[in-house]
Design a protein around this motif. Structure first.
Motif, mmCIF file in Angstrom:
data_model
loop_
_atom_site.group_PDB
_atom_site.id
_atom_site.type_symbol
_atom_site.label_atom_id
_atom_site.label_comp_id
_atom_site.label_asym_id
_atom_site.label_seq_id
_atom_site.Cartn_x
_atom_site.Cartn_y
_atom_site.Cartn_z
ATOM 1 N N UNK A 105 0.803 -1.212 0.000
ATOM 2 C CA UNK A 105 0.000 0.000 0.000
ATOM 3 C C UNK A 105 0.841 1.268 0.000
ATOM 4 N N UNK A 106 1.867 1.348 0.809
ATOM 5 C CA UNK A 106 2.641 2.585 0.909
ATOM 6 C C UNK A 106 3.348 2.904 -0.407
ATOM 7 N N UNK A 107 3.881 1.886 -1.083
ATOM 8 C CA UNK A 107 4.513 2.127 -2.385
ATOM 9 C C UNK A 107 3.476 2.517 -3.426
ATOM 10 N N UNK A 108 2.273 1.953 -3.333
ATOM 11 C CA UNK A 108 1.201 2.339 -4.256
ATOM 12 C C UNK A 108 0.862 3.824 -4.099
ATOM 13 N N UNK A 109 0.859 4.297 -2.863
ATOM 14 C CA UNK A 109 0.624 5.731 -2.643
ATOM 15 C C UNK A 109 1.736 6.563 -3.278
ATOM 16 N N UNK A 110 2.984 6.087 -3.168
ATOM 17 C CA UNK A 110 4.099 6.812 -3.786
ATOM 18 C C UNK A 110 3.957 6.822 -5.303
ATOM 19 N N UNK A 111 3.505 5.723 -5.863
ATOM 20 C CA UNK A 111 3.281 5.677 -7.315
ATOM 21 C C UNK A 111 2.193 6.670 -7.716
ATOM 22 N N UNK A 112 1.165 6.792 -6.889
ATOM 23 C CA UNK A 112 0.116 7.776 -7.160
ATOM 24 C C UNK A 112 0.689 9.187 -7.171
ATOM 25 N N UNK A 113 1.588 9.481 -6.208
ATOM 26 C CA UNK A 113 2.213 10.806 -6.169
ATOM 27 C C UNK A 113 3.033 11.041 -7.428
ATOM 28 N N UNK A 114 3.844 10.047 -7.844
ATOM 29 C CA UNK A 114 4.679 10.202 -9.035
ATOM 30 C C UNK A 114 3.821 10.355 -10.292
ATOM 31 N N UNK A 115 2.713 9.623 -10.346
ATOM 32 C CA UNK A 115 1.809 9.775 -11.491
ATOM 33 C C UNK A 115 1.245 11.193 -11.542
ATOM 34 N N UNK A 116 0.936 11.781 -10.376
ATOM 35 C CA UNK A 116 0.479 13.159 -10.354
ATOM 36 C C UNK A 116 1.536 14.129 -10.839
ATOM 37 N N UNK A 138 -3.783 14.062 -7.476
ATOM 38 C CA UNK A 138 -3.110 12.781 -7.248
ATOM 39 C C UNK A 138 -1.917 12.938 -6.312
ATOM 40 N N UNK A 139 -1.209 14.044 -6.429
ATOM 41 C CA UNK A 139 -0.089 14.273 -5.512
ATOM 42 C C UNK A 139 -0.596 14.369 -4.072
ATOM 43 N N UNK A 140 -1.653 15.138 -3.865
ATOM 44 C CA UNK A 140 -2.196 15.304 -2.511
ATOM 45 C C UNK A 140 -2.810 14.002 -2.015
ATOM 46 N N UNK A 141 -3.579 13.321 -2.857
ATOM 47 C CA UNK A 141 -4.232 12.082 -2.443
ATOM 48 C C UNK A 141 -3.205 11.007 -2.085
ATOM 49 N N UNK A 142 -2.192 10.829 -2.951
ATOM 50 C CA UNK A 142 -1.173 9.841 -2.638
ATOM 51 C C UNK A 142 -0.403 10.179 -1.380
ATOM 52 N N UNK A 143 -0.100 11.455 -1.174
ATOM 53 C CA UNK A 143 0.639 11.861 0.023
ATOM 54 C C UNK A 143 -0.165 11.605 1.288
ATOM 55 N N UNK A 144 -1.491 11.742 1.220
ATOM 56 C CA UNK A 144 -2.350 11.527 2.388
ATOM 57 C C UNK A 144 -2.832 10.095 2.510
ATOM 58 N N UNK A 145 -2.320 9.194 1.681
ATOM 59 C CA UNK A 145 -2.738 7.802 1.764
ATOM 60 C C UNK A 145 -4.071 7.529 1.120
ATOM 61 N N UNK A 146 -4.346 8.183 -0.011
ATOM 62 C CA UNK A 146 -5.598 7.976 -0.719
ATOM 63 C C UNK A 146 -5.396 7.238 -2.032
#
Length: 803
Positions: free
Chosen positions: A111-122, A325-333
Motif C-alpha cells: 500500500x505505501x509504495x502504491x501511494x508513492x506511485x500515485x504521487x509520481x503519477x500526479x 493525485x499528488x495530494x491524495x497519494x501523500x495523504x494515503x488515498x
C-alpha cells in the motif's frame, strides 16, 4: 505670526482615511465581493455526496486498499481537482476504471509504495499539463478507451462476485473464473441475501412510476440500495462482514517506492495513462451534457458578467488532476480521476459552478470524521454488489454498437480481452497495435474494377489510391482498348504522387492514341480536369448543382437566343457536340441515389408519414437560374412552390383567370394553411423582356396569351402616377429591371384579389411578401413597408430576419 500646524501624514490610520476620500462626483467604491454559493450548487453537492460515499468505500474494498483511502481520494478529488481543474462540473475521485490497476499495484508493491506511485503519477500529469499535450490524449481511438473500460468492468464484476457470494476474490480474472465453481458450491446465504437486496433496490429504484416515483428518484439509487441492505441486515441480525474503519491515527501514508525500477516506471506510466485519458474524456462528455442544459447557459454569467461555466480547459484539467493525485497519494488515498457517474449526476442535479464539486468534497471530509460509527454498519457484501453493478455497466451496449457501426469491433474486442487476461497496460498496448494495423489495412485496401457498358469502359477505384495499388490500377487501365472511350471514377479521398503520375501517364498515352478519358470524382456532378500542369480545375463544393464541366468548357449560344424565362440557350461543347440529356439526367439521378439519398432518406420518410406542412407559398418564375431552395436555405417540406413564366398571378374570373395558379393558391391557403405567400421576381426575366418588346395584335401564341396577365404591370410602370418600384441605394438599371420590380408589386395586388387570400388576410392569418433576386449579383431584395411604396431593400448576409 504664523501658526505651525503639525502634519500627521505619517499616521497610518490617517493615510488610510485619506485614501478612502472620494472626489465629489466619482462613482461610489465597489464593495468587496462576498463569497456566495448558489442554492443549485448546494443541492447538487448533496446529491453527488450521497452517490460518492458508498462508491468510494466500495472501490476501496475492490482494490484491497484501506477503506479510508477511498474517502481520502473522494475528498481530495472534490476539493483539489474541483478547485484547480479545467472542467468546473466534472467530479473527481476514486474511479472504477482505476480499480484493476490499483489492485495490481497493491498486490505487487504494497500500500505505501502504491501511494508513492500515485504521487509520481500526479507529478507526470503536472508535467504533461505544462507541456500542453492534453489534446493528444484525445487522439486515442475511442474503441481502445471503451475496450479498456469494458475489460476493467469485467475484471471488477468477476472479482466482486466472489464477495457477493460470501468468499474472497483471487488476484486475476482467470483465477477468479477457475475458483468460481467451488465458490458456488459453498455459498454464504447471509452475504447472498444482502447482495441480492442491494442489486434489487439498485435496479428497481429508478423505475418507480408516477409522481411519487419522480420525487423518490431524487434520492440516489446507490445510497438507497446500500442503506436498505444495511438496515435489513441490522434488523435481521445477519452475521456478515462489515466495514471496519480504523482510527485515523493509524492511517498509512505514502512511503518511499520500493521495487524494481522498470516495474515502478511502468506502474507510474500506467496510472498516468488511465487517470489522464479517463479524466480528459470525461471532461469532453461533461461539456456535451452541459451544452444540453439551457438553464445552465442562462445561468452561465456570474457577478460582473464573468462566465461561471465554459468549455473545459483540458490542459488545466490535467494540471488539476495531477495536483489531486499528488495530494491524495501523500495523504494515503487512492488514485484520482474524473468519474462519469458522479459528473453526470452533478450536471443533472443542476450545478452551475465548481462550488458544487468542492462542497461535495467538504461533505465527504465531514462524513469521514463524524459518521464513522454509522459507516461501520454497512455490510461488505452490499458494497461489493454495488461495485459489481458499476463494473457491469462499464460494458456498454451503446459503445459496442458504436464501434461496430464504425467497423472497429476488432480493436474493441482485442483491447477488452487484453485487459482481462494480461492487464490494463498490456491490453491498451495490444489495442493500439491492432488499431494501427486496421488503419494501415484500410489505407492499403483499394478495390479496382473494370467493366464495359454501351461501348464505354468504366474503371471504378474505391478506397485510397496509394503506391501499393498502382500495379492493380495499371492492370485495370490496360484492359481498356486503344482508341476506346473510358471513364475513371475515383471514389476515395486520397491519392499519392505515385498513383497520380501513373494515372496521368496512362491518360496522356490513351488520349494520344485516339481515345477519350473522363475522370470523375466522388461528388455528384463534378469532374476532375486533365491531370496536367497547364490545366487547373476550378471545381468547388457547390459544383454538384452548377451547370459546369471542367474538362469540356461550354460555349454559349449567340446573344439573343433566350428562352421564355430569359435563360440562355443550351450551352454547346466545342464543335457543337453535347452530352445527351438522357445520360446527363441518369448520371444526376445516380449521384443523388449514391450521395444525397442516404442523407435525406430519414427526413423524407418522416414527411411521407406525416404529410407536407409547409410554412409558405413561394410563387416565382420558371427561370432555370432561380434555385428556390438555395436562395431561401430551405429543405424538403418547407416551401410550397408554384413556378410559371414571369411569376404571374392572374386575376380571378372566368375569362381572365387561370385555374392552375388559382388552384395552387387556394390549396396552399385553405388546405395547407400556409402563413405567408412570397412573389419573387428576378433580373433579366425573359417574360418581362417579351412583354416590353411585344406589339399589339399579331399571332396569339400560347406565350402571348399567357403574358396578357402581365400587361397590368406594364401599364402601371407607364402610368407613373404613383411611386415607382425601386431598389434601395440605386435606381433600376434599365426599363427591363424597372418592369421586373413593378411586376412583383402588381402581382401582389392581383394576389390579394383572390377570395381565399382576402379572407386569410382579413383574419390576420396570412402575410404577403415581395422579393426580387438579382441573378448576376446573387443578391436578394425584400419589399419593405407597404406594397404601394415599391421600395426593395437588400438583405445583408448577417441580417437577422427572425423578428
Amino acid at each position: 505670526m504664523s501658526a505651525c500646524v503639525p502634519t500627521r501624514a505619517t499616521d497610518p490610520s490617517d493615510s488610510h482615511h485619506k485614501r478612502r476620500i472620494q472626489p465629489a462626483h466619482s462613482p461610489p467604491p465597489t464593495p468587496p465581493r462576498r463569497f456566495r454559493i448558489a442554492g443549485a450548487d448546494v443541492s447538487a453537492s448533496i446529491a453527488v455526496f450521497l452517490i460518492a460515499l458508498p462508491l468510494s468505500l466500495g472501490i476501496a474494498l475492490a482494490t484491497g486498499a484501506p477503506l479510508q483511502a477511498g474517502l481520502v481520494a473522494a475528498a481530495v478529488g472534490g476539493i483539489v481537482a474541483g478547485r484547480l481543474g479545467g472542467c468546473p462540473l466534472q467530479v473527481s475521485g476514486p474511479a472504477a476504471g482505476l480499480t484493476v490497476v490499483t489492485a495490481d499495484l497493491i498486490h505487487r508493491y504494497g500500500w505505501r509504495t502504491t501511494c508513492a506511485i500515485t504521487v509520481l503519477a500526479g507529478v507526470v500529469q503536472l508535467g504533461l499539463g505544462c507541456l500542453r499535450v492534453a489534446r493528444t490524449a484525445l487522439a486515442v481511438s475511442p474503441a481502445i478507451v471503451h475496450g479498456m473500460l469494458a475489460g476493467i468492468g469485467v475484471t471488477i464484476a468477476v472479482a466482486q462476485l466472489h464477495i457477493v457470494l460470501g468468499g474472497t476474490p483471487q488476484s486475476s480474472v482467470l483465477d477468479n473464473l477457475r475458483a468460481l465453481p467451488a465458490q458456488l458450491a459453498h455459498l454464504q446465504p447471509a452475504a447472498v441475501s444482502v447482495s441480492a437486496l442491494t442489486l434489487t433496490l439498485l435496479l428497481l429504484w429508478p423505475r418507480i412510476p408516477g409522481r411519487a416515483g419522480r420525487l423518490l428518484r431524487r434520492i440516489p439509487a446507490a445510497l438507497v440500495a446500500v442503506a436498505g441492505a444495511t438496515t435489513a441486515a441490522s434488523l435481521a441480525g445477519l452475521a456478515v462482514p462489515k466495514v471496519d474503519l480504523p482510527s485515523w491515527s493509524s492511517h498509512a501514508l505514502a512511503g518511499l517506492p520500493e521495487g524494481p525500477v522498470l516495474g515502478l516506471v511502468a506502474a507510474v506510466l500506467t496510472t498516468t495513462l488511465v487517470c489522464s485519458v479517463q479524466s480528459l474524456l470525461g471532461a469532453v462528455a461533461v461539456d456535451k451534457l452541459a451544452a444540453g442544459r439551457p438553464d445552465l447557459l442562462a445561468a452561465s454569467t456570474g457577478p460582473g458578467g464573468r462566465p461561471r461555466v465554459g468549455r473545459s480547459e483540458l490542459d488545466r484539467e490535467l494540471l488539476g488532476q495531477g495536483a489531486a493525485n499528488i495530494v491524495s497519494g501523500s495523504l494515503g488515498g487512492l488514485p484520482v480521476a474524473g468519474v462519469a457517474v458522479r459528473s453526470s449526476a452533478n450536471v443533472q442535479a443542476g450545478a452551475v459552478s465548481r462550488n458544487s464539486t468542492m462542497l461535495h468534497g467538504v461533505l465527504v471530509v465531514i462524513a469521514a470524521l463524524l459518521m464513522v460509527p454509522v459507516l461501520e454498519f454497512i455490510p461488505l457484501a452490499s458494497l461489493a454488489a454495488l461495485v459489481m453493478a458499476v463494473g457491469i455497466q462499464m460494458v456498454s451496449l451503446h459503445h459496442i454498437r458504436t464501434v461496430t457501426r464504425h467497423r472497429e469491433v476488432l480493436v474493441y474486442a482485442v483491447t477488452t480481452l487484453g485487459v482481462v487476461v494480461f492487464g490494463v497496460l498490456e491490453g491498451v498496448s495490444l489495442g493500439i497495435a491492432v488499431a494501427v494495423g486496421v488503419a494501415l489495412h484500410r489505407l492499403t485496401r483499394t478495390r479496382i474494377t473494370h467493366c464495359e457498358r454501351e461501348g464505354v469502359h468504366h474503371v471504378h477505384v474505391r478506397g485510397q489510391l496509394t503506391f501499393l495499388a498502382v500495379p492493380r490500377l495499371s492492370r485495370a487501365l490496360h484492359l481498356v482498348p486503344q482508341g476506346a472511350d473510358a471513364v475513371v471514377e475515383l471514389d476515395g479521398s486520397f491519392m499519392d504522387h505515385a498513383a497520380y503520375e501513373s494515372l496521368q501517364d496512362w491518360q496522356k498515352t490513351h488520349t494520344a492514341q485516339g481515345g477519350s478519358v473522363e475522370l470523375t470524382g466522388r461528388r455528384p456532378g463534378t469532374r476532375i480536369a486533365e491531370l496536367s500542369d497547364s490545366d487547373h480545375c476550378r471545381c468547388r463544393p457547390w459544383t454538384a448543382w452548377r451547370n459546369h464541366q471542367c474538362e469540356r468548357p461550354y460555349t454559349a449560344q449567340p446573344a439573343g437566343q433566350t428562352g421564355a424565362s430569359g435563360a440562355p440557350g443550351a450551352a454547346q461543347a466545342p464543335g457543337g457536340s453535347r452530352e445527351s440529356s438522357g445520360s446527363e439526367l441518369a448520371r444526376g439521378i445516380s449521384a443523388f441515389q449514391r450521395n444525397t439519398a442516404p442523407i435525406v432518406r430519414g427526413e423524407l420518410a418522416r414527411l411521407a408519414r406525416e404529410g407536407q406542412q409547409p410554412d409558405q407559398l413561394f410563387l416565382t418564375c420558371a427561370d432555370s437560374r432561380l434555385v428556390t431552395s438555395m436562395i431561401t436555405s430551405s429543405g424538403p417540406g418547407d416551401l410550397f412552390v408554384v413556378r410559371n413564366v414571369g411569376n404571374l398571378v392572374p386575376l380571378p374570373g372566368e375569362e381572365s383567370g387561370d385555374d392552375s395558379v388559382a388552384a395552387a393558391i387556394e390549396y396552399a391557403v385553405d388546405v395547407l394553411k400556409v402563413r405567408s405567400i412570397t412573389v419573387c421576381g428576378h433580373s433579366g426575366c425573359g417574360a418581362m423582356q417579351a412583354l416590353l418588346t411585344s406589339e399589339p395584335g399579331g399571332s396569339r401564341t400560347p406565350l402571348q396569351r399567357w403574358l396578357r396577365h402581365g400587361r397590368p404591370s406594364l401599364e402601371r410602370m407607364a402610368d407613373g402616377s404613383g411611386p415607382s418600384a425601386r431598389l434601395a441605394g440605386r435606381a433600376p438599371a434599365d426599363a427591363l429591371e424597372q418592369l421586373c420590380l413593378t411586376n412583383v408589386v402588381q402581382q401582389l395586388e392581383q394576389l390579394s384579389a383572390h377570395d381565399s387570400v382576402a379572407r386569410a388576410l382579413q383574419k390576420g392569418e396570412l402575410e404577403l411578401h415581395g422579393m426580387y433576386f438579382h441573378v448576376g449579383e446573387a443578391q436578394a431584395y425584400l419589399l419593405t413597408g407597404a406594397a404601394g411604396d415599391g421600395l426593395f431593400d437588400h438583405v445583408e448576409a448577417a441580417a437577422d430576419l427572425s423578428a
